[in-house]
Each structure stands twice: as structure tokens, then as C-alpha cells.
Design an enzyme around this catalytic site. Sequence first.
Site, short mmCIF file in Angstrom:
data_model
loop_
_atom_site.label_atom_id
_atom_site.label_comp_id
_atom_site.label_asym_id
_atom_site.label_seq_id
_atom_site.Cartn_x
_atom_site.Cartn_y
_atom_site.Cartn_z
N SER A 11 32.83 1.08 -15.33
CA SER A 11 32.11 0.30 -16.34
C SER A 11 32.12 0.90 -17.73
O SER A 11 32.09 0.19 -18.72
CB SER A 11 30.65 0.11 -15.91
OG SER A 11 30.61 -0.53 -14.67
N THR A 12 32.13 2.23 -17.81
CA THR A 12 32.06 2.86 -19.13
C THR A 12 33.27 3.76 -19.35
O THR A 12 33.89 4.23 -18.39
CB THR A 12 30.78 3.71 -19.28
OG1 THR A 12 30.80 4.74 -18.30
CG2 THR A 12 29.54 2.86 -19.10
#
Length: 196
Positions: A11-12
Site C-alpha cells: 500500500s505504501t
Amino acid sequence: MKRAALYARVSTTDQHLDAQVDALREYAERRDLDATPFVDHGVSGTRDRRPALDEMLGAVKRREVDAVVVVKLDRLARSVRHLTQLVAEFEALGVDLVVLDQGIDTSTPAGRLLFHVLGSIAEFERDLIVERTKAGVEAARRRGKRIGRPEAADKRTRERVLRLRAHGHSLRQIAELVGVSKSTVANVVRAAKRAA
């Protein structure tokens, strides 16, 4: 030789994909699969559209892969709706789904059963959350709490809007004079007409 799409996602941008990609490649080597990696880096799983996922789905639709392999279901999709949509598409095209950490392999009857059980449990959990949220909202309303966004115009502002409107000012002029949006002014005027 079976062809596999290896899908990984974080996600990051500060998360690392190495562990996922290594596990997927190791699985492909053990099974002697012709593997193509598809990697989304720094993309949320709540998004149905992701660059590498879209590219992989294109390969699935072109029938360039026989299986999609992921480490965990939540790497592929975060919602039951999206997950079941993807699996239905895979099924229709004769593509299996393999989830390493959860022991799911939809090419086997046991794997298909486990997938549907996990999907049903996730859907049940979501329905429980929705039910509890509705009950909480109803209880708050019964106690007289206002639910939703705060009103854009308080009583004093509404009265001022209606006075200016009665004096022939346009919605835009009133919005500028009172310091609220034109849509707020329109809503106040509409509500007053309904109440009259």
C-alpha cells in the site's frame, strides 16, 4: 508448462515487496511454472483499478495465463465484492487462483470450498458491521443526537439568507454577502419554501 501471473502489492512506498515476490517466485519454481510477475507498489488494495492489476487482468482476458498466484487474498482485493468479481472472471476464463498463505487453490474441490467459506465469512463480518452501525445510528437518533454532516447554515445565517432573498438578491449575491456557498443558499431557500 502452466503459465502463472504472480501478483504482489504493497500500500505504501516505504513497504517492501521482496518477501512477497520471493515467496511467489519460489512457488513458481517448485511447480515448474512459466511465471510473469505483476507488481503494484504504493497502491491501496481498496482501489479496483491498479496499474499492475489491470495489466494482469489484460493477460488473463487474453488467456495468456492459467493461474493467478498471490501470497494473501488481501493483496489481490480488500472487498468481498471485488474479490468475488475477480474470481468469477478467472473461473469464466478457466484461470485458477492460488493463495499461498491461506492454502487456497481453486483448481481443487477443497480449494474452491475453502475460498467460498472464507469469502462468506468476510461477507458475514461486513454485514455484522453494517448492522451494528445502523443500530448505533438509530440509538443516537432516539437520544436526540443529530446524525450526519453538521449544518452549513445555523439559524441566524438561515434568517439572514431569507431576508436578503426577500429583498430580491440573487443566490450568488447572498452567498457572497453571508459567506456560504451558493448551494447552501439554495438549500435554505428550498427548505423555507417546503415549510411554507
